[in-house]
Design a protein around this motif. Structure first.
Motif: not given
Ligand SMILES: Nc1nc2c(ncn2[C@@H]2O[C@H](COP(=O)(O)OP(=O)(O)OP(=O)(O)O)[C@@H](O)[C@H]2O)c(=O)[nH]1
Ligand SMILES: [Mg+2]
Length: 434
Positions: A37-38, A383-394
């Motif tokens: 999602n980016w 870090f990667f799951p947190l980054f994925t969360l940012l990705e899903d939040l858009g």
């Protein structure tokens, strides 16, 4: 007649970044190209095969681009493939939730090839936002077939394949006549002054490109000359007829106290106003306030005043969680590897293994590898799951937007900020902890 890679037809998938081109491509070909999602995940052409009825299709997933002005390598790759890669059909994937913005690229591609299908993807997201699109009317207005899809709904993709198949197989009786955008009278006059000369330089199978190349020449797009040289061995830059006409156009414009810049502005405003007209006719927003909240949040997250501070705060929190949170699993791993090391030393001692081998295998290889694992693995796992969360939040596209200006100064684009954040987050966390 079988063509590239033994397939009957080649189909290019173009579109804005993040509209689902790769998701559709993966579902049709069974491949696993990177999606997310980016914007800017696909940076080079990916090839895959799929079959429908008795025909084999070679699908080409192009990098996502907002335009084909060739301001970046992705734009050049996509432009060159559409213009000179000889695809039989170009499927332009557009985002149903923001059709108007996506039409810019559709108009540009319609200038480059008559063989176009528009695929309106993300229909499920549009439905959630109460946006309805009249696909038949859109098809009528654009003069090309239009199909609605949801990338993970195979029924909708089957419909897409059906339309691709029938468009290609009935090619000679094809009814669709792609609408070409009518620019302002000034621009049309400039095009008509140069188009016939450009046409005369092009091989017969590329005559369709004459209007688009004329536009690019008027727009002083230098890279089109390079592309024509390398793909068609045509040198318009040193062609006296063309250069004479261009100089004449410039002289005429300055006599009318106009300039190439005003022609460029006029081209852009024609595209914008046509896109707006088509959106007004084809899109129904059942709930006009559907994204009011998200637009308000967006305004703050990307504002000049708060955008960067919020972004720094967000990234600092993630960075802190990564470093602080990694301490506990890291010391657990470190203790575990230490215990194993003690046991290994006892075994080596009991087996009377020479000191050289003990030093090499345990103090050299084992200790280094386990040390790196104990230090680096925990921050990566956090870090990667947190980054994925940012990705899903858009939030990632907002970071790209906020940093675009700064990255442009370093001859890059805001999209690179994401890769840099990932590298920085993980490696810096590891290095700090070392
Ligand atoms: N809800 C929904 N999500 C979709 C659909 N199509 C794609 N997505 C999601 O949209 C995001 C972008 O999809 P991609 O296939 O990577 O988009 P792309 O156009 O290839 O993007 P670039 O390669 O960056 O240009 C992913 O998170 C997909 O899961 C769809 O029809 N509906
Ligand atoms: Mg992609």
């Amino acid at each position: 007649m079988k063509k590239q890679y033994g397939c009957d037809y080649t189909i290019a998938f173009a579109g804005n970044p993040n509209v689902g081109k790769t998701s559709i491509f993966n579902n049709l070909t069974g491949m696993h190209q990177h999606t997310g999602n980016w914007p800017g995940k696909t940076v080079s052409n990916a090839y895959g095969k799929c079959s429908y009825n008795d025909k084999d299709f070679l699908l080409v997933d192009l990098p996502g681009t907002y335009s084909l002005m060739s301001n970046s390598s992705e734009e050049e790759i996509a432009r060159d493939y559409i213009c000179f890669g000889n695809p039989d059909l170009c499927v332009v994937v557009v985002d149903a939730t923001c059709l108007e913005r996506n039409l810019n690229l559709v108009f540009q591609i319609l200038e480059m090839t008559p063989n176009v299908i528009v695929c309106v993807n993300l229909l499920d997201e549009a439905k959630k936002k109460s946006i309805e699109i009249n696909l038949e009317l859109l098809s009528e207005l654009l003069g090309v077939p239009v199909v609605g899809t949801i990338a993970n709904k195979s029924k909708t993709l089957k419909k897409l394949l059906e339309v691709i198949y029938s468009t290609l197989e009935n090619h000679n009786n094809i009814q669709s006549v792609p609408s070409k955008l009518k620019y302002s009278p000034d621009v049309e006059e400039c095009i008509s002054m140069i188009e016939e000369d450009v046409k005369s330089k092009l091989p017969s199978e590329k005559q369709y490109l004459s209007r688009w190349i004329s536009l690019k020449l008027l727009d002083e797009n230098i890279s089109i000359n390079e592309a024509l040289k390398s793909s068609l061995h045509i040198d318009l830059e040193n062609d006296s007829d063309i250069q004479e006409k261009l100089n004449q156009i410039k002289a005429d414009l300055s006599n009318e106290s106009s300039s190439i810049t005003s022609i460029r502005d006029s081209i852009v405003s024609s595209i914008i106003s046509e896109a707006e007209k088509i959106r007004e006719k084809t899109c129904i927003f059942a709930n006009s306030k559907y994204n009011l909240k998200s637009r308000k949040i967006d305004k703050i997250l990307t504002s000049k005043k708060f955008g960067i501070p919020i972004m720094i705060a967000f990234l600092a929190v993630i960075f802190w969680i990564t470093i602080a949170g990694a301490n506990y699993p890291s010391s657990l791993l470190s203790n575990m590897f230490g215990t194993i090391q003690d046991k290994l030393l006892i075994i080596f001692h009991n087996l009377n293994i020479p000191e050289f081998w003990t030093n090499l295998l345990i103090y050299g290889m084992y200790q280094t590898v386990t040390w790196v694992i104990a230090v680096m693995l925990p921050p990566m796992a956090i870090f990667f799951p947190l980054f994925t969360l940012l990705e899903d939040l858009g939030y990632l596209p907002r970071i790209a937007f906020n940093l675009d200006n700064y990255f442009k100064k370093a001859c890059s684009t805001g999209k690179q900020a994401l890769t840099m954040c990932m590298g920085f987050g993980c490696n810096a966390a590891g290095v700090i902890r070392l």
